[in-house]
Design a protein around this motif. Structure first.
Motif, PDB file in Angstrom:
ATOM      1  N   UNK A   1       3.185  21.183 -56.231  1.00 29.18           N
ATOM      2  CA  UNK A   1       2.401  20.950 -55.690  1.00 29.18           C
ATOM      3  C   UNK A   1       3.037  20.806 -54.387  1.00 29.18           C
ATOM      4  N   UNK A   2       2.797  21.249 -52.781  1.00 29.34           N
ATOM      5  CA  UNK A   2       3.302  21.627 -52.022  1.00 29.34           C
ATOM      6  C   UNK A   2       2.436  22.109 -50.645  1.00 29.34           C
ATOM      7  N   UNK A   3       2.318  21.046 -49.678  1.00 32.29           N
ATOM      8  CA  UNK A   3       2.051  22.730 -48.150  1.00 32.29           C
ATOM      9  C   UNK A   3       2.622  23.569 -48.380  1.00 32.29           C
ATOM     10  N   UNK A   4       1.846  24.979 -48.005  1.00 35.19           N
ATOM     11  CA  UNK A   4       1.767  26.062 -47.299  1.00 35.19           C
ATOM     12  C   UNK A   4       3.003  26.587 -47.898  1.00 35.19           C
ATOM     13  N   UNK A   5       3.047  25.871 -49.352  1.00 37.02           N
ATOM     14  CA  UNK A   5       3.626  27.253 -50.280  1.00 37.02           C
ATOM     15  C   UNK A   5       3.954  26.142 -51.772  1.00 37.02           C
ATOM     16  N   UNK A   6       3.801  26.525 -52.676  1.00 40.21           N
ATOM     17  CA  UNK A   6       3.925  26.010 -53.690  1.00 40.21           C
ATOM     18  C   UNK A   6       5.048  25.981 -54.618  1.00 40.21           C
ATOM     19  N   UNK A   7       5.214  25.762 -55.852  1.00 36.18           N
ATOM     20  CA  UNK A   7       6.536  25.707 -56.671  1.00 36.18           C
ATOM     21  C   UNK A   7       6.173  27.679 -57.160  1.00 36.18           C
ATOM     22  N   UNK A   8       4.634  27.392 -57.812  1.00 38.25           N
ATOM     23  CA  UNK A   8       4.867  29.332 -57.769  1.00 38.25           C
ATOM     24  C   UNK A   8       4.924  29.796 -56.950  1.00 38.25           C
ATOM     25  N   UNK A   9       4.125  29.657 -56.094  1.00 37.51           N
ATOM     26  CA  UNK A   9       4.161  30.692 -54.724  1.00 37.51           C
ATOM     27  C   UNK A   9       5.605  31.003 -54.764  1.00 37.51           C
ATOM     28  N   UNK A  10       6.102  30.015 -54.717  1.00 34.51           N
ATOM     29  CA  UNK A  10       7.519  29.398 -54.216  1.00 34.51           C
ATOM     30  C   UNK A  10       8.707  30.774 -55.198  1.00 34.51           C
ATOM     31  N   UNK A  11       8.249  30.555 -56.379  1.00 32.51           N
ATOM     32  CA  UNK A  11       8.809  31.594 -57.319  1.00 32.51           C
ATOM     33  C   UNK A  11       8.734  33.003 -57.309  1.00 32.51           C
ATOM     34  N   UNK A  12       7.730  33.195 -56.915  1.00 36.29           N
ATOM     35  CA  UNK A  12       7.363  34.627 -56.310  1.00 36.29           C
ATOM     36  C   UNK A  12       7.825  35.742 -55.310  1.00 36.29           C
ATOM     37  N   UNK A  13       7.977  35.047 -54.328  1.00 35.22           N
ATOM     38  CA  UNK A  13       8.762  35.156 -52.999  1.00 35.22           C
ATOM     39  C   UNK A  13      10.338  35.548 -53.416  1.00 35.22           C
ATOM     40  N   UNK A  14      10.993  33.712 -53.973  1.00 34.75           N
ATOM     41  CA  UNK A  14      12.259  34.202 -54.219  1.00 34.75           C
ATOM     42  C   UNK A  14      12.461  34.918 -55.044  1.00 34.75           C
ATOM     43  N   UNK A  15      11.580  35.380 -56.223  1.00 39.67           N
ATOM     44  CA  UNK A  15      12.311  36.108 -57.285  1.00 39.67           C
ATOM     45  C   UNK A  15      13.592  35.704 -58.359  1.00 39.67           C
ATOM     46  N   UNK A  16      13.673  34.383 -59.117  1.00 36.57           N
ATOM     47  CA  UNK A  16      15.129  33.733 -58.720  1.00 36.57           C
ATOM     48  C   UNK A  16      15.821  34.843 -60.572  1.00 36.57           C
ATOM     49  N   UNK A  17      15.078  35.909 -60.738  1.00 38.51           N
ATOM     50  CA  UNK A  17      15.451  37.029 -61.828  1.00 38.51           C
ATOM     51  C   UNK A  17      16.229  37.670 -61.017  1.00 38.51           C
TER      52      UNK A  17
END
Length: 123
Positions: free
Chosen positions: A54-70
């Protein structure tokens, strides 16, 4: 030693993690929110990313969706939180490619270093 990216909006957490990892020989970059972390991750291709849920602008879940670790199998991602989140959030985080979902209060900075060492050595 591996390069680490710590993404957390809490300066005390960021500093504690940075100090612990640097004391163990890691190169550490920090970001104060998910957007800055995403830019750093794409630019520097770290070996390990520790991202707050949980962070401002982009949280962990949104980060994962954008970064796509897979799509970045070289990078190990750990998502951390101190907040209460729905029970299905852990499965969502792991499904998106994070290797671990942890409660910050359950890990000292050194225990997180040890976890990262374990994840890196098993790759």
């Amino acid at each position: 030693m591996p390069q680490l990216l710590v993404i957390d909006d809490d300066p005390a957490i960021r500093d504690a993690y940075q100090i612990a990892f640097e004391a163990n020989g890691y190169t550490v970059e920090v970001a104060t929110d998910g957007k800055a972390g995403l830019e750093a991750a794409k630019k520097n291709n770290p070996d390990v990313i520790c991202v707050d849920m949980i962070m401002p602008f982009m949280g962990g879940l949104e980060f994962l969706k954008a970064y796509e670790p897979l799509k970045h199998p070289h990078t190990k991602v750990i998502v951390s939180t101190n907040s209460q989140v729905p029970a299905d959030t852990e499965s969502d985080v792991l499904e998106l490619g994070a290797l671990k979902y942890i409660r910050k209060s359950a890990y000292t900075p050194q225990q997180l270093v040890d976890l990262v060492k374990q994840l890196v050595s098993t790759s």
